[in-house]
Design a protein around this motif. Structure first.
Motif, mmCIF file in Angstrom:
data_model
loop_
_atom_site.group_PDB
_atom_site.id
_atom_site.type_symbol
_atom_site.label_atom_id
_atom_site.label_comp_id
_atom_site.label_asym_id
_atom_site.label_seq_id
_atom_site.Cartn_x
_atom_site.Cartn_y
_atom_site.Cartn_z
ATOM 1 N N GLU A 1 0.750 -1.137 0.063
ATOM 2 C CA GLU A 1 -0.035 0.000 -0.169
ATOM 3 C C GLU A 1 1.032 1.145 -0.060
ATOM 4 O O GLU A 1 2.040 1.362 0.424
ATOM 5 N N PRO A 2 0.120 2.293 -0.393
ATOM 6 C CA PRO A 2 1.110 3.655 -0.498
ATOM 7 C C PRO A 2 1.258 4.016 0.857
ATOM 8 O O PRO A 2 0.671 3.947 1.809
ATOM 9 N N PHE A 3 2.654 4.584 1.103
ATOM 10 C CA PHE A 3 3.041 4.958 2.481
ATOM 11 C C PHE A 3 3.181 6.570 2.531
ATOM 12 O O PHE A 3 4.086 6.929 1.569
ATOM 13 N N VAL A 4 2.287 7.224 3.106
ATOM 14 C CA VAL A 4 2.529 8.631 3.344
ATOM 15 C C VAL A 4 3.480 9.109 4.510
ATOM 16 O O VAL A 4 3.304 8.567 5.520
ATOM 17 N N TYR A 5 4.510 9.784 4.105
ATOM 18 C CA TYR A 5 5.492 9.832 4.888
ATOM 19 C C TYR A 5 6.052 11.554 5.409
ATOM 20 O O TYR A 5 5.638 12.158 4.690
ATOM 21 N N LEU A 6 6.645 11.789 6.519
ATOM 22 C CA LEU A 6 7.000 13.220 6.722
ATOM 23 C C LEU A 6 8.587 13.259 6.001
ATOM 24 O O LEU A 6 9.404 12.954 6.409
ATOM 25 N N ASP A 7 8.451 14.146 5.097
ATOM 26 C CA ASP A 7 9.360 14.635 4.496
ATOM 27 C C ASP A 7 10.224 15.829 4.970
ATOM 28 O O ASP A 7 10.147 16.670 4.502
ATOM 29 N N LEU A 8 11.104 15.414 5.971
ATOM 30 C CA LEU A 8 11.820 16.385 6.714
ATOM 31 C C LEU A 8 12.968 15.679 7.038
ATOM 32 O O LEU A 8 13.184 14.770 7.157
ATOM 33 N N PRO A 9 14.096 16.844 7.345
ATOM 34 C CA PRO A 9 15.352 16.490 7.679
ATOM 35 C C PRO A 9 15.495 15.434 8.866
ATOM 36 O O PRO A 9 14.838 15.758 9.826
ATOM 37 N N TYR A 10 16.114 14.309 8.916
ATOM 38 C CA TYR A 10 16.341 13.342 9.791
ATOM 39 C C TYR A 10 14.843 12.448 9.897
ATOM 40 O O TYR A 10 14.962 11.131 10.415
ATOM 41 N N SER A 11 13.880 13.108 9.780
ATOM 42 C CA SER A 11 12.598 12.464 10.170
ATOM 43 C C SER A 11 12.307 11.154 9.020
ATOM 44 O O SER A 11 11.906 10.045 9.289
ATOM 45 N N SER A 12 12.520 11.620 7.671
ATOM 46 C CA SER A 12 12.339 10.556 6.620
ATOM 47 C C SER A 12 13.013 9.500 6.864
ATOM 48 O O SER A 12 12.801 8.244 6.579
ATOM 49 N N GLU A 13 14.349 9.729 7.057
ATOM 50 C CA GLU A 13 15.313 8.620 7.459
ATOM 51 C C GLU A 13 14.893 7.742 8.466
ATOM 52 O O GLU A 13 15.000 6.476 8.330
ATOM 53 N N TYR A 14 14.366 8.085 9.541
ATOM 54 C CA TYR A 14 13.961 7.307 10.722
ATOM 55 C C TYR A 14 12.556 6.447 10.078
ATOM 56 O O TYR A 14 12.716 5.148 10.273
ATOM 57 N N PHE A 15 11.690 7.100 9.457
ATOM 58 C CA PHE A 15 10.404 6.275 9.140
ATOM 59 C C PHE A 15 10.831 5.212 8.271
ATOM 60 O O PHE A 15 10.385 4.068 8.179
#
Length: 299
Positions: free
Chosen positions: A192-206
């Motif tokens: 399924e499509p994954f909606v993620y937070l595209d911010l520095p450091y945050s996206s890497e965590y998710f």
């Protein structure tokens, strides 16, 4: 003492306002007063604080950037002394400057600020809201004394105080097939499509939540804010993973989401305060840090 508080104030004002003329206008003094104060500081310590540009524009030198942070600290302590000298000894007063990570702000910061200021009516909390890198920059510059953020790639120069830990949870539309499940594995969601937070450091965590499980990151939809993620999920555009659970599952647009625990072992995020290791905190800042500990111990 080889400097005056007035010289430091003029130095900080010139940096903040980008030029001697703007600083003079803001502080209601003459431009020569500002220029002479900065010149005396530079002569006294044999250091260049600014690179001068046309029309009185200035830019900090590397030495100026380092000294600016300490100048802010000295002025903040001087303001505390002034407040203490004109008030009762035990009063907590003055301004506390806090840089807050963008996801934390809508869930906690207003409540924290209100309750702290009710407890200490003569204190005022100034908040800057930004992404992880902006929080780092705000603390590093000395403009903000504390950062309230998550433990995402924290540099070693910070003094870190852990406040609470939040495990990642799936965020699903209310009519999703797993919405009422006791827990769900990430493997069940990879198609399924994954909606993620595209911010520095945050996206890497998710993304790491998937890769640490040996999974490929699903087809992704990037968005820039906490509430936008929830609205996308509520409109059935995909699923997400978040660590903070607001008290309401209703989104700004009237849609709803469900939070479902993730099955398996996944790295949680720790909410913490960060400050410069060498910094001596003011009384009001220490009171705010103590209050944060009380607040999250009851949350």
């Amino acid at each position: 003492m080889r400097y005056t508080l007035r010289q430091l104030a003029y130095f900080v004002a010139t940096s903040d306002h980008g030029s001697i003329s703007n600083a003079a206008r803001e502080m209601n003094v003459s431009q020569p007063s500002i220029s002479n104060a900065i010149l005396q500081l530079e002569k006294q310590y044999s250091v260049s604080l600014f690179l001068r540009r046309n029309s009185n524009g200035v830019r900090l030198t590397p030495s100026g950037e380092l000294l600016l942070r300490e100048a802010r600290n000295v002025l903040a302590h001087a303001n505390d002394f002034e407040a203490l000298a004109t008030s009762v000894v035990n009063e907590i007063s003055g301004e506390i400057r806090v840089a807050c990570f963008v996801n934390i702000a809508p869930v906690y910061i207003a409540s924290i600020t209100r309750q702290f200021q009710e407890k200490y009516p003569n204190a005022r909390v100034e908040i800057m809201i930004g992404n992880q890198q902006e929080v780092f920059d705000a603390v590093d510059s000395g403009r903000y004394e504390l950062g309230l953020t998550f433990d995402l790639d924290l540099p070693s120069q910070y003094r870190v105080v852990q406040l609470a830990s939040f495990p990642p949870q799936l965020v699903l539309p209310v009519d999703h097939k797993y919405a009422d499940a006791a827990s769900v594995s990430l493997k069940s969601m990879v198609d399924e499509p994954f909606v993620y937070l595209d911010l520095p450091y945050s996206s890497e965590y998710f993304f790491s939540l998937f890769t640490n499980q040996g999974l490929q990151v699903p087809r992704s939809i990037r968005v820039g804010s906490f509430e936008t993620i929830r609205s996308f999920v509520g409109n059935q555009l995909g699923f997400s993973v978040l660590n903070l659970v607001p008290k309401s599952v209703r989104n700004y647009d009237g849609t709803y989401v469900k939070y479902v625990p993730l099955r398996g072992e996944h790295k949680p995020l720790s909410l913490c305060t960060i400050g410069l290791e060498r910094k001596i905190y003011r009384r009001s800042t220490l009171a705010f840090m103590d209050y944060l500990g009380e607040y999250f111990s009851k949350a």
